[in-house]
Write a protein that holds these residues in place. Structure first.
Motif, short mmCIF file in Angstrom:
data_model
loop_
_atom_site.label_atom_id
_atom_site.label_comp_id
_atom_site.label_asym_id
_atom_site.label_seq_id
_atom_site.Cartn_x
_atom_site.Cartn_y
_atom_site.Cartn_z
N ASN A 4 0.81 -1.21 0.00
CA ASN A 4 0.00 0.00 0.00
C ASN A 4 0.85 1.27 0.00
O ASN A 4 0.30 2.38 0.05
CB ASN A 4 -0.92 0.01 1.23
N ARG A 5 2.15 1.15 -0.05
CA ARG A 5 3.02 2.32 0.00
C ARG A 5 2.67 3.28 -1.14
O ARG A 5 2.46 2.86 -2.28
CB ARG A 5 4.49 1.90 -0.10
N ASN A 6 2.65 4.55 -0.81
CA ASN A 6 2.29 5.57 -1.79
C ASN A 6 3.53 5.94 -2.61
O ASN A 6 4.26 6.86 -2.27
CB ASN A 6 1.71 6.81 -1.07
N TRP A 49 0.87 8.97 5.18
CA TRP A 49 0.52 9.05 3.75
C TRP A 49 1.45 8.16 2.93
O TRP A 49 1.00 7.43 2.04
CB TRP A 49 0.65 10.49 3.24
N GLY A 52 0.82 4.41 3.27
CA GLY A 52 -0.49 3.95 2.84
C GLY A 52 -1.47 3.75 3.97
O GLY A 52 -2.62 3.35 3.76
N GLU A 53 -1.03 4.02 5.20
CA GLU A 53 -1.93 3.90 6.35
C GLU A 53 -3.07 4.91 6.23
O GLU A 53 -4.21 4.60 6.59
CB GLU A 53 -1.15 4.14 7.64
N ASN A 54 -2.77 6.09 5.74
CA ASN A 54 -3.79 7.10 5.46
C ASN A 54 -3.81 7.33 3.96
O ASN A 54 -2.91 7.97 3.41
CB ASN A 54 -3.48 8.40 6.20
N ARG A 55 -4.80 6.81 3.27
CA ARG A 55 -4.83 6.87 1.81
C ARG A 55 -5.70 8.00 1.28
O ARG A 55 -5.78 8.18 0.07
CB ARG A 55 -5.32 5.52 1.27
N TRP A 56 -6.32 8.78 2.16
CA TRP A 56 -7.19 9.88 1.73
C TRP A 56 -7.15 10.99 2.78
O TRP A 56 -7.88 10.97 3.76
CB TRP A 56 -8.62 9.39 1.54
N PHE A 78 -3.16 9.03 -3.96
CA PHE A 78 -4.20 8.90 -2.94
C PHE A 78 -5.47 8.30 -3.54
O PHE A 78 -5.75 8.49 -4.73
CB PHE A 78 -4.49 10.26 -2.32
N VAL A 79 -6.22 7.60 -2.71
CA VAL A 79 -7.40 6.86 -3.15
C VAL A 79 -8.60 7.27 -2.31
O VAL A 79 -8.54 7.20 -1.07
CB VAL A 79 -7.18 5.34 -3.02
N ARG A 81 -12.05 7.27 -0.24
CA ARG A 81 -12.67 6.24 0.60
C ARG A 81 -13.98 5.79 -0.04
O ARG A 81 -14.91 6.59 -0.17
CB ARG A 81 -12.96 6.78 1.99
#
Length: 427
Positions: A4-6, A49, A52-56, A78-79, A81
């Motif tokens: 999930n890494r950005n 961010w 990927g823990e916080n994706r939005w 970013f994705v 929710r």
């Protein structure tokens, strides 16, 4: 989780040499520009961010990220929710906000200078946003130079250096202060390059002395190498070949050249050019081999500083053509020129014209007079609508003198001069 890494955000931060703390500061400043007071984004938030823990991010942070980077939030990795989540429409394009926030003039390739106004409204806090804004201005100047040459860049570059030095007095951290000193060095070196390219060496040395001092204050070996590279070019232009060799070797002694094969390759290639002009053909060819070997080890996909973005296989072929022609190997010089032209990106119009002129010289030195005349004429076509800088004019002057000396009849040289006198005068 690793999957999930950005990566897009990480790539942007790497390209712009921005730490998590600095991005947090820039986001907070951007929030302040439209919300009336700075945000509270922390370094920990940026790490979330990236992981990927916080994706939005929150709405204000999303808007600020677009202002800081000039990219749509989705392009930053970013994705939203849930599938039904729709991104709120901003009142203006993110690029518009970014230009207003950073105060950087985008300019066009036809502009004579890039205005950088110290009096424009800015946050009183000097931090990462100022570094990014000034770096954008440097990149714009470099892009303009690649497209049409450095006409008018000296004044704009010196204005940028003055602003960077003014801002460093109010820098929030020592790291920001060093980066502003480095930018001042970069701007000042760009001013020096403008004079070198114009064939006006008298003021370039003074700019390079100051740029090297600023690189020292920045503790930035990258900027120091840029200065030594330009000093080698300036010394060769002045026919001071011993100094050119010493400057190129000083470039190779910098920390960045010791750890980066790309930088090492450029330093070796510049040394080869200097030895060729000094009359030491054997050593010149040896340094070309070192340059080729170092470049083969470089990761050309990695982001590089703006000043060295021009260097790669195409530029090495171009420098090889110079060395081979100077040491009396025009056939090898012609082959290297063709390889350089095949590899040059379209955006490097001035480099293409310069390499084409070198190709014409190599053809002339083999006795292919008609072919050489046709090739040299394409230089004016390539540079149509843009002025010929002094360095280009000097090269075409070299071609004209060699043509007069080598043409089987004087009429051929006169025809070439008559044919291109108009184009030359328009430049």
């Amino acid at each position: 989780m690793a999957e999930n890494r950005n990566e897009p955000l990480a790539a942007w931060m790497s390209e712009h040499e921005t730490s998590a703390g600095e991005l947090a500061d820039a986001v907070n400043d951007a929030i302040g520009s439209f919300a009336g007071r700075p945000g509270a984004t922390s370094e920990r938030t940026v790490f979330r961010w990236l992981s990927g823990e916080n994706r939005w991010p929150q709405a204000r942070q999303r808007r600020a990220l677009e202002i800081v980077t000039g990219l749509p939030i989705l392009a930053l990795g970013f994705v939203p929710r849930g599938k039904s989540t729709s991104e709120p429409v901003l009142p203006e394009d993110p690029d518009v906000h970014r230009r207003r926030f950073f105060g950087a003039a985008a300019g066009t390739a036809a502009a004579a200078a890039i205005p950088i106004s110290p009096t424009a409204a800015r946050p009183t806090r000097v931090g990462t946003s100022d570094v990014i804004r000034l770096r954008d201005a440097v990149e714009t100047l470099v892009a303009q130079d690649a497209e049409r040459g450095g006409h008018g860049l000296e004044r704009a570059a010196l204005d940028g250096a003055a602003e960077a030095l003014g801002l460093q007095r109010r820098a929030t951290t020592q790291r920001i202060r060093h980066r502003l000193f480095a930018l001042a060095s970069d701007f000042t070196a760009t001013a020096a390059w403008s004079l070198i390219d114009a064939g006006r060496p008298e003021g370039a040395g003074r700019h390079l002395d100051r740029a090297l001092m600023l690189a020292g204050l920045a503790q930035d070996s990258e900027m120091a190498m840029q200065v030594w590279n330009l000093r080698a070019m300036l010394a060769r232009q002045r026919k001071e070949y011993a100094e050119a060799i010493a400057s190129a070797q000083a470039a190779h002694a910098t920390a960045i050249a010791r750890r980066s094969p790309l930088h090492a390759s450029l330093a070796h290639a510049r040394t080869a050019v200097a030895f060729a002009h000094s009359g030491d053909a054997r050593t010149a060819i040896s340094y070309l081999g070192r340059a080729e070997d170092a470049l083969s080890k470089a990761d050309l996909a990695q982001p590089q500083a703006t000043w060295i973005a021009f260097y790669g296989p195409a530029e090495l072929h171009s420098l090889t053509a110079i060395v081979r022609d100077v040491v009396g190997q025009p056939a090898e010089a012609e082959a290297a020129s063709h390889r350089a032209l095949a590899a040059l990106p379209e955006a490097y119009r001035r480099n293409r014209a310069h390499t084409t002129a070198r190709l014409a010289l190599a053809q002339l030195h083999q006795g292919d007079v008609e072919q050489a005349c046709d090739t040299s004429g394409t230089v004016f076509t390539i540079m149509e609508g843009a002025p010929l800088r002094g360095r280009m004019r000097q090269l075409l002057g070299d071609f004209q003198r060699d043509l007069i000396a080598r043409a089987p009849s004087a009429s051929i040289a006169h025809e070439w001069t008559d044919r291109y006198r108009t184009e030359w005068s328009k430049s």
